[in-house]
Design a protein around this motif. Sequence first.
Motif, PDB file in Angstrom:
ATOM      1  N   ASP A  86       0.962  -0.850   0.316  1.00  0.00           N
ATOM      2  CA  ASP A  86       0.157   0.067   0.111  1.00  0.00           C
ATOM      3  C   ASP A  86       0.989   1.218   0.372  1.00  0.00           C
ATOM      4  O   ASP A  86       0.805   2.450  -0.305  1.00  0.00           O
ATOM      5  N   GLY A  87       2.302   1.408   1.139  1.00  0.00           N
ATOM      6  CA  GLY A  87       3.474   2.236   0.205  1.00  0.00           C
ATOM      7  C   GLY A  87       3.559   3.096  -0.381  1.00  0.00           C
ATOM      8  O   GLY A  87       4.042   3.609  -0.946  1.00  0.00           O
ATOM      9  N   ALA A  88       3.863   1.479  -1.398  1.00  0.00           N
ATOM     10  CA  ALA A  88       4.532   1.836  -2.453  1.00  0.00           C
ATOM     11  C   ALA A  88       3.627   2.190  -3.527  1.00  0.00           C
ATOM     12  O   ALA A  88       3.989   2.797  -4.146  1.00  0.00           O
ATOM     13  N   ARG A  89       2.396   2.238  -3.836  1.00  0.00           N
ATOM     14  CA  ARG A  89       1.331   1.850  -4.179  1.00  0.00           C
ATOM     15  C   ARG A  89       0.709   3.638  -4.241  1.00  0.00           C
ATOM     16  O   ARG A  89       0.889   4.244  -5.132  1.00  0.00           O
ATOM     17  N   ARG A  90       1.061   3.735  -3.233  1.00  0.00           N
ATOM     18  CA  ARG A  90       0.494   5.694  -2.658  1.00  0.00           C
ATOM     19  C   ARG A  90       2.059   7.103  -2.819  1.00  0.00           C
ATOM     20  O   ARG A  90       1.670   7.614  -3.861  1.00  0.00           O
ATOM     21  N   LEU A  91       2.935   6.198  -3.041  1.00  0.00           N
ATOM     22  CA  LEU A  91       4.017   6.962  -3.615  1.00  0.00           C
ATOM     23  C   LEU A  91       3.951   6.816  -4.952  1.00  0.00           C
ATOM     24  O   LEU A  91       4.024   8.037  -5.691  1.00  0.00           O
ATOM     25  N   THR A  92       4.016   5.602  -5.351  1.00  0.00           N
ATOM     26  CA  THR A  92       3.584   6.298  -7.314  1.00  0.00           C
ATOM     27  C   THR A  92       2.246   6.765  -7.300  1.00  0.00           C
ATOM     28  O   THR A  92       2.700   7.518  -8.488  1.00  0.00           O
ATOM     29  N   ASP A  93       1.359   7.062  -7.011  1.00  0.00           N
ATOM     30  CA  ASP A  93      -0.144   7.796  -7.076  1.00  0.00           C
ATOM     31  C   ASP A  93       1.042   9.249  -6.876  1.00  0.00           C
ATOM     32  O   ASP A  93       0.216  10.350  -7.429  1.00  0.00           O
ATOM     33  N   LEU A  94       1.310   9.122  -6.099  1.00  0.00           N
ATOM     34  CA  LEU A  94       1.936  10.699  -5.692  1.00  0.00           C
ATOM     35  C   LEU A  94       2.956  11.405  -6.523  1.00  0.00           C
ATOM     36  O   LEU A  94       3.216  11.630  -7.103  1.00  0.00           O
ATOM     37  N   ALA A  95       3.943  10.258  -7.104  1.00  0.00           N
ATOM     38  CA  ALA A  95       4.804  10.430  -8.008  1.00  0.00           C
ATOM     39  C   ALA A  95       4.197  10.950  -9.919  1.00  0.00           C
ATOM     40  O   ALA A  95       4.643  12.456  -9.457  1.00  0.00           O
ATOM     41  N   ARG A  96       2.903  10.420  -9.893  1.00  0.00           N
ATOM     42  CA  ARG A  96       2.090  10.688 -10.738  1.00  0.00           C
ATOM     43  C   ARG A  96       1.657  11.468 -10.622  1.00  0.00           C
ATOM     44  O   ARG A  96       2.254  12.964 -11.433  1.00  0.00           O
ATOM     45  N   ASP A  97       1.245  12.582 -10.066  1.00  0.00           N
ATOM     46  CA  ASP A  97       0.442  13.927  -9.333  1.00  0.00           C
ATOM     47  C   ASP A  97       1.634  14.685  -9.826  1.00  0.00           C
ATOM     48  O   ASP A  97       0.994  15.925 -10.109  1.00  0.00           O
ATOM     49  N   ALA A  98       2.678  14.216  -8.453  1.00  0.00           N
ATOM     50  CA  ALA A  98       3.613  15.275  -8.570  1.00  0.00           C
ATOM     51  C   ALA A  98       4.242  15.569 -10.021  1.00  0.00           C
ATOM     52  O   ALA A  98       5.061  16.522 -10.198  1.00  0.00           O
ATOM     53  N   GLY A  99       3.916  14.735 -11.442  1.00  0.00           N
ATOM     54  CA  GLY A  99       4.652  15.544 -12.139  1.00  0.00           C
ATOM     55  C   GLY A  99       5.653  14.268 -12.334  1.00  0.00           C
ATOM     56  O   GLY A  99       6.789  15.471 -12.972  1.00  0.00           O
ATOM     57  N   VAL A 100       5.950  13.367 -11.863  1.00  0.00           N
ATOM     58  CA  VAL A 100       7.759  13.078 -11.501  1.00  0.00           C
ATOM     59  C   VAL A 100       8.339  12.274 -13.194  1.00  0.00           C
ATOM     60  O   VAL A 100       7.181  11.991 -13.397  1.00  0.00           O
ATOM     61  N   THR A 101       9.368  12.933 -13.099  1.00  0.00           N
ATOM     62  CA  THR A 101       9.938  11.755 -14.433  1.00  0.00           C
ATOM     63  C   THR A 101       9.921  10.323 -14.299  1.00  0.00           C
ATOM     64  O   THR A 101       9.649  10.086 -15.644  1.00  0.00           O
ATOM     65  N   ARG A 102      10.667   9.845 -13.668  1.00  0.00           N
ATOM     66  CA  ARG A 102      10.555   8.408 -12.940  1.00  0.00           C
ATOM     67  C   ARG A 102      11.006   8.163 -12.307  1.00  0.00           C
ATOM     68  O   ARG A 102      10.789   8.410 -11.028  1.00  0.00           O
ATOM     69  N   PHE A 103      10.498   6.736 -11.462  1.00  0.00           N
ATOM     70  CA  PHE A 103       9.859   6.101 -10.880  1.00  0.00           C
ATOM     71  C   PHE A 103      10.573   4.466 -11.120  1.00  0.00           C
ATOM     72  O   PHE A 103       9.819   4.078 -11.907  1.00  0.00           O
ATOM     73  N   VAL A 104      11.982   4.053  -9.774  1.00  0.00           N
ATOM     74  CA  VAL A 104      12.386   2.824 -10.212  1.00  0.00           C
ATOM     75  C   VAL A 104      12.587   2.578  -8.973  1.00  0.00           C
ATOM     76  O   VAL A 104      11.968   2.954  -7.703  1.00  0.00           O
ATOM     77  N   MET A 105      11.796   1.537  -9.152  1.00  0.00           N
ATOM     78  CA  MET A 105      11.127  -0.115  -7.781  1.00  0.00           C
ATOM     79  C   MET A 105      12.281  -0.815  -7.919  1.00  0.00           C
ATOM     80  O   MET A 105      12.650  -1.633  -8.311  1.00  0.00           O
ATOM     81  N   LEU A 106      12.672  -0.944  -6.343  1.00  0.00           N
ATOM     82  CA  LEU A 106      13.777  -1.968  -6.071  1.00  0.00           C
ATOM     83  C   LEU A 106      11.940  -3.046  -5.680  1.00  0.00           C
ATOM     84  O   LEU A 106      11.493  -3.177  -4.651  1.00  0.00           O
ATOM     85  N   SER A 107      12.427  -3.816  -5.992  1.00  0.00           N
ATOM     86  CA  SER A 107      11.906  -5.327  -6.127  1.00  0.00           C
ATOM     87  C   SER A 107      12.056  -6.545  -5.339  1.00  0.00           C
ATOM     88  O   SER A 107      13.031  -6.447  -4.516  1.00  0.00           O
ATOM     89  N   SER A 108      12.043  -8.028  -5.540  1.00  0.00           N
ATOM     90  CA  SER A 108      12.397  -9.060  -5.761  1.00  0.00           C
ATOM     91  C   SER A 108      12.347 -10.168  -6.544  1.00  0.00           C
ATOM     92  O   SER A 108      10.926 -10.435  -7.006  1.00  0.00           O
ATOM     93  N   VAL A 109      13.046 -10.733  -7.209  1.00  0.00           N
ATOM     94  CA  VAL A 109      13.468 -11.969  -7.772  1.00  0.00           C
ATOM     95  C   VAL A 109      11.877 -12.498  -7.244  1.00  0.00           C
ATOM     96  O   VAL A 109      11.779 -12.954  -6.307  1.00  0.00           O
ATOM     97  N   GLY A 110      11.067 -12.954  -8.052  1.00  0.00           N
ATOM     98  CA  GLY A 110       9.840 -13.899  -8.352  1.00  0.00           C
ATOM     99  C   GLY A 110       9.148 -13.173  -8.622  1.00  0.00           C
ATOM    100  O   GLY A 110       7.235 -13.565  -8.215  1.00  0.00           O
TER     101      GLY A 110
END
Length: 198
Positions: A86-110
């Motif tokens: 939920d936190g990561a998804r909310r941050l994604t939405d806020l980044a989009r709303d702020a006009g951020v150029t690029r979003f990089v996600m540290l995820s996990s194998v699998g």
Amino acid sequence: MTILVAGATGKTGLLLVQELLDQGHKPTALVRESSDTSALPQGVDLRRGDLTNLHDGVCDGMDAVIFAAGSGGSTGPEMTDKVDRDGARRLTDLARDAGVTRFVMLSSVGADQTDPTGELAHYLKAKHATDEHLMASGLTYAIVRPVALSNDARGADVILGENVDKSAKASRADVAHVLAEAATTGRFDGIAQDMQSA
């Protein structure tokens, strides 16, 4: 570039902000009120924000956002959902709303699996939901999915994509380097890929 880093006080995050500073960028650490920021290098700005309850505007003024946070190995499923999903998804939405150029996600194998099994199943489901949300957000994105992390020094090279050995290791230093490169160069735009140290 001005880059917001969620998880900047973690083991990988500290290496990441130093990498960004060394490259001449301006990292801003997203930190809770209770965060220990004493290990952050000089030159890192602070922005208050809790991933379990992010306020509007937290991404304002940023060129890029890197999510390198995690609920931690000792927390339960509820906190995994609150932070890693939920936190990561909310941050994604806020980044989009702020006009951020690029979003990089540290995820996990699998995390590419829709229905993972095993002891990490809940965590991987949360990461999968987050990655899918980012890919559908309309943001320019890069998703890095390392294998098991180690504290080894940065190596000579990394392996990305289909040739990754899922039983191998990825040093946090290598992960930090790839995250920084993804945020600042656009080399990995639109890609979700596994990663290991060579």
